[in-house]
Enzyme design. Sequence first.
Site, PDB file in Angstrom:
ATOM      1  N   ASP A 211       0.864  -1.141  -0.034  1.00  0.00           N
ATOM      2  CA  ASP A 211      -0.051   0.135   0.001  1.00  0.00           C
ATOM      3  C   ASP A 211       0.884   1.302  -0.049  1.00  0.00           C
ATOM      4  O   ASP A 211       1.967   1.253   0.757  1.00  0.00           O
ATOM      5  CB  ASP A 211      -0.922   0.139   1.217  1.00  0.00           C
ATOM      6  CG  ASP A 211      -2.246  -0.868   1.081  1.00  0.00           C
ATOM      7  OD1 ASP A 211      -2.126  -1.766   0.274  1.00  0.00           O
ATOM      8  OD2 ASP A 211      -2.938  -0.918   2.032  1.00  0.00           O
TER       9      ASP A 211
ATOM     10  N   ASP B  43       0.790   4.037   1.408  1.00  0.00           N
ATOM     11  CA  ASP B  43       0.607   4.657   2.768  1.00  0.00           C
ATOM     12  C   ASP B  43       1.470   4.095   3.714  1.00  0.00           C
ATOM     13  O   ASP B  43       1.452   4.277   4.930  1.00  0.00           O
ATOM     14  CB  ASP B  43      -0.716   5.020   3.184  1.00  0.00           C
ATOM     15  CG  ASP B  43      -1.730   4.089   3.138  1.00  0.00           C
ATOM     16  OD1 ASP B  43      -1.478   2.778   3.195  1.00  0.00           O
ATOM     17  OD2 ASP B  43      -2.828   4.268   3.213  1.00  0.00           O
TER      18      ASP B  43
ATOM     19  N   TRP C  18     -13.809  -1.365  -1.075  1.00  0.00           N
ATOM     20  CA  TRP C  18     -12.901  -1.611   0.069  1.00  0.00           C
ATOM     21  C   TRP C  18     -13.391  -2.908   0.881  1.00  0.00           C
ATOM     22  O   TRP C  18     -14.416  -3.261   0.829  1.00  0.00           O
ATOM     23  CB  TRP C  18     -12.805  -0.437   0.958  1.00  0.00           C
ATOM     24  CG  TRP C  18     -11.792  -0.476   2.197  1.00  0.00           C
ATOM     25  CD1 TRP C  18     -10.578  -0.046   2.040  1.00  0.00           C
ATOM     26  CD2 TRP C  18     -11.878  -1.363   3.394  1.00  0.00           C
ATOM     27  NE1 TRP C  18      -9.821  -0.505   3.124  1.00  0.00           N
ATOM     28  CE2 TRP C  18     -10.828  -1.375   3.934  1.00  0.00           C
ATOM     29  CE3 TRP C  18     -13.100  -1.899   3.980  1.00  0.00           C
ATOM     30  CZ2 TRP C  18     -10.424  -1.835   5.305  1.00  0.00           C
ATOM     31  CZ3 TRP C  18     -12.833  -2.658   5.310  1.00  0.00           C
ATOM     32  CH2 TRP C  18     -11.498  -2.502   5.827  1.00  0.00           C
TER      33      TRP C  18
ATOM     34  N   GLU D  76     -10.398  -8.385  -0.060  1.00  0.00           N
ATOM     35  CA  GLU D  76      -9.423  -8.884  -0.888  1.00  0.00           C
ATOM     36  C   GLU D  76      -8.294  -9.648  -0.489  1.00  0.00           C
ATOM     37  O   GLU D  76      -7.700 -10.826  -0.871  1.00  0.00           O
ATOM     38  CB  GLU D  76      -9.218  -8.006  -1.938  1.00  0.00           C
ATOM     39  CG  GLU D  76      -8.023  -6.966  -1.781  1.00  0.00           C
ATOM     40  CD  GLU D  76      -8.398  -6.097  -0.589  1.00  0.00           C
ATOM     41  OE1 GLU D  76      -9.669  -5.671  -0.253  1.00  0.00           O
ATOM     42  OE2 GLU D  76      -7.515  -5.580   0.006  1.00  0.00           O
ATOM     43  N   ASP D  77      -7.896  -9.013   1.000  1.00  0.00           N
ATOM     44  CA  ASP D  77      -6.696  -9.477   1.681  1.00  0.00           C
ATOM     45  C   ASP D  77      -6.966 -10.747   2.337  1.00  0.00           C
ATOM     46  O   ASP D  77      -6.046 -11.649   2.473  1.00  0.00           O
ATOM     47  CB  ASP D  77      -6.184  -8.405   2.566  1.00  0.00           C
ATOM     48  CG  ASP D  77      -7.147  -7.819   3.364  1.00  0.00           C
ATOM     49  OD1 ASP D  77      -8.359  -7.904   3.167  1.00  0.00           O
ATOM     50  OD2 ASP D  77      -6.525  -6.998   4.301  1.00  0.00           O
TER      51      ASP D  77
ATOM     52  N   MET E 126       1.343   4.281   8.969  1.00  0.00           N
ATOM     53  CA  MET E 126       0.437   4.290   7.896  1.00  0.00           C
ATOM     54  C   MET E 126       0.323   5.871   7.850  1.00  0.00           C
ATOM     55  O   MET E 126      -0.441   6.536   8.923  1.00  0.00           O
ATOM     56  CB  MET E 126      -0.978   3.529   8.211  1.00  0.00           C
ATOM     57  CG  MET E 126      -1.574   3.669   6.654  1.00  0.00           C
ATOM     58  SD  MET E 126      -3.223   3.045   6.805  1.00  0.00           S
ATOM     59  CE  MET E 126      -4.178   4.526   7.218  1.00  0.00           C
TER      60      MET E 126
ATOM     61  N   HIS F 149      -4.990   9.346   6.809  1.00  0.00           N
ATOM     62  CA  HIS F 149      -5.847   9.558   5.336  1.00  0.00           C
ATOM     63  C   HIS F 149      -7.284   9.371   5.633  1.00  0.00           C
ATOM     64  O   HIS F 149      -7.939   8.439   6.372  1.00  0.00           O
ATOM     65  CB  HIS F 149      -5.710   9.092   4.123  1.00  0.00           C
ATOM     66  CG  HIS F 149      -5.530   7.626   4.265  1.00  0.00           C
ATOM     67  ND1 HIS F 149      -6.803   6.970   3.930  1.00  0.00           N
ATOM     68  CD2 HIS F 149      -4.709   6.441   4.555  1.00  0.00           C
ATOM     69  CE1 HIS F 149      -6.839   5.536   4.076  1.00  0.00           C
ATOM     70  NE2 HIS F 149      -5.419   5.433   4.508  1.00  0.00           N
TER      71      HIS F 149
ATOM     72  N   ARG G  49     -11.120   8.009   3.895  1.00  0.00           N
ATOM     73  CA  ARG G  49     -11.633   7.150   2.991  1.00  0.00           C
ATOM     74  C   ARG G  49     -11.784   7.895   1.738  1.00  0.00           C
ATOM     75  O   ARG G  49     -12.035   9.015   1.557  1.00  0.00           O
ATOM     76  CB  ARG G  49     -12.937   6.408   3.223  1.00  0.00           C
ATOM     77  CG  ARG G  49     -13.347   5.306   2.620  1.00  0.00           C
ATOM     78  CD  ARG G  49     -14.540   4.664   3.199  1.00  0.00           C
ATOM     79  NE  ARG G  49     -14.427   4.090   4.524  1.00  0.00           N
ATOM     80  CZ  ARG G  49     -13.801   2.935   4.675  1.00  0.00           C
ATOM     81  NH1 ARG G  49     -13.394   2.223   3.942  1.00  0.00           N
ATOM     82  NH2 ARG G  49     -13.612   2.426   5.966  1.00  0.00           N
TER      83      ARG G  49
HETATM   84  N1  UDH Z   1      -5.704   3.327  -3.046  1.00  0.00           N
HETATM   85  C1  UDH Z   1      -5.043   4.501  -3.735  1.00  0.00           C
HETATM   86  N2  UDH Z   1      -6.333   5.331  -4.181  1.00  0.00           N
HETATM   87  C2  UDH Z   1      -7.558   5.069  -3.814  1.00  0.00           C
HETATM   88  C3  UDH Z   1      -7.898   4.055  -2.803  1.00  0.00           C
HETATM   89  C4  UDH Z   1      -6.971   2.986  -2.404  1.00  0.00           C
HETATM   90  O1  UDH Z   1      -4.105   4.638  -3.946  1.00  0.00           O
HETATM   91  O2  UDH Z   1      -8.409   5.936  -3.994  1.00  0.00           O
HETATM   92  C5  UDH Z   1      -4.712   2.302  -2.662  1.00  0.00           C
HETATM   93  C6  UDH Z   1      -3.573   2.748  -1.733  1.00  0.00           C
HETATM   94  O3  UDH Z   1      -2.219   2.251  -2.049  1.00  0.00           O
HETATM   95  C7  UDH Z   1      -3.824   2.596  -0.488  1.00  0.00           C
HETATM   96  C8  UDH Z   1      -4.343   1.356  -0.678  1.00  0.00           C
HETATM   97  O4  UDH Z   1      -4.948   1.279  -1.972  1.00  0.00           O
HETATM   98  O5  UDH Z   1      -2.803   2.415   0.548  1.00  0.00           O
HETATM   99  C9  UDH Z   1      -5.481   0.703   0.461  1.00  0.00           C
HETATM  100  O6  UDH Z   1      -6.625   1.767   0.439  1.00  0.00           O
HETATM  101  P1  UDH Z   1      -6.656   2.379   1.797  1.00  0.00           P
HETATM  102  O7  UDH Z   1      -5.689   3.131   2.219  1.00  0.00           O
HETATM  103  O8  UDH Z   1      -8.087   3.380   1.688  1.00  0.00           O
HETATM  104  O9  UDH Z   1      -7.217   1.211   2.989  1.00  0.00           O
HETATM  105  P2  UDH Z   1      -7.286   1.546   4.543  1.00  0.00           P
HETATM  106  O10 UDH Z   1      -7.783   0.229   4.930  1.00  0.00           O
HETATM  107  O11 UDH Z   1      -8.113   2.847   4.779  1.00  0.00           O
HETATM  108  O12 UDH Z   1      -6.095   2.072   4.759  1.00  0.00           O
HETATM  109  C10 UDH Z   1      -9.603   2.644   4.651  1.00  0.00           C
HETATM  110  C11 UDH Z   1     -10.265   3.888   4.858  1.00  0.00           C
HETATM  111  C12 UDH Z   1      -9.854   4.192   6.053  1.00  0.00           C
HETATM  112  C13 UDH Z   1     -10.496   5.534   6.616  1.00  0.00           C
HETATM  113  C14 UDH Z   1     -10.254   5.964   7.959  1.00  0.00           C
HETATM  114  C15 UDH Z   1     -10.854   7.247   8.276  1.00  0.00           C
HETATM  115  N3  UDH Z   1     -10.361   7.987   9.683  1.00  0.00           N
HETATM  116 MN    MN Z   2      -4.443   3.483   4.086  1.00  0.00          MN
END
Ligand code: UDH
Ligand code: MN
Length: 337
Positions: free
Chosen positions: A186, A188, A248, A251-252, A278, A281, A283
């Site tokens: 990922d 981030d 979201w 998949e993992d 991380m 960010h 959503r």
């Molecule tokens: N990603 C992108 N662009 C997007 C969506 C996802 O580049 O529009 C890629 C990126 O590499 C990211 C990865 O997909 O690190 C995983 O997506 P994510 O970072 O959105 O997933 P995570 O589980 O967050 O970290 C889910 C939303 C959390 C919101 C929290 C609010 N406080």
């Molecule tokens: Mn993320």
Amino acid sequence: LPAADGGFKRGQRVPAVFLFYNKNSSSGCQTEGNKKSQLPGNTTEPLQTTRTAEVHQNSTAGTLGPCPDTPPDLVGPLHVEFDTKRTLDRVREQVGSFLQLGGRFKPPNCVSKQKVAIIIPFRNRYEHLSHWLYYLHPILMRQQVDYGVYVINQDGEGLFNKAKLMNAGHVEALKEYDYDCFVFADVDMIPLDDQNLYRCFDSPRHLAVAVDKFNFHLPYNNLFGGVISLSKDQFLKVNGFSNTFWGWGGEDDDLYNRVMIRLKSISRPDSMIGRYKMIKHNRDLHNEVNPQNPYKVRETIHTFKTDGLNSLKYTVKEVKKDRLFTFISVDVHVPPG
Ligand code: UDH
Ligand code: MN
């Protein structure tokens, strides 16, 4: 492909500017690295691969020996902060001169055991990408990896499909170079210790075991996301990721099921070495939680043989070679509705 000298002269080491480390961190962390975690299937032995081909390639440039199993220039715990003034242009100035076009690097004075493609699923996260490149390039250089960075961008505004981008990245990277290991990362996720090796092991590996957003603990034992590595052979055996997880989630877990069905175990680094930050960010748009995905995770056993690398369809829209990465934009054929 051109012989990747990475801008170094033979015999020269990775410049000292890349050897920054966390002065604030306690020294106790280093010894933690020798402890094996209690997880089943844990293995600390890097995967051995046949390397006759590269030995011949490199022998024309001199007599380079194989890189040592433990890279000598690692510094351990790292200081990581997300300076808002960091831009791609600045990172290009800071680390670009050590790279071949497309974010390619080979250690200058030894031959890596593995050729590693780093696959980053991506859309509209340039700020995160700058941080990732700023931290990861120097780490990967110190780890003496023969690697390339592939940013796989989802073209258009449709529902995001991270897993399909991973599959496309695997296929596209193999068109360029004979990679034998794939790290899916990922954008981030920034490692906090350079002893966390971006390479492949006897079992598929979960590298991001202790993430700050989960208070540096595994939220559940089967978590297999954030940053993972699979050898080419392991990835082929599980038929890659599913192509059918839109939005979201899940998949993992589906990939974890594939690995357990086909390969029986995963490996992880120790939880001190496997620490990550991380980047915070919100959503993203068009990557909302998909409530159907958890149901799909229960069906892996019935779906994985026909849904994956062998059913993958996408269209490459653009390939751009930046100094710091190869950017591949793909149309993942978002279903209507
Ligand atoms: N990603 C992108 N662009 C997007 C969506 C996802 O580049 O529009 C890629 C990126 O590499 C990211 C990865 O997909 O690190 C995983 O997506 P994510 O970072 O959105 O997933 P995570 O589980 O967050 O970290 C889910 C939303 C959390 C919101 C929290 C609010 N406080
Ligand atoms: Mn993320």
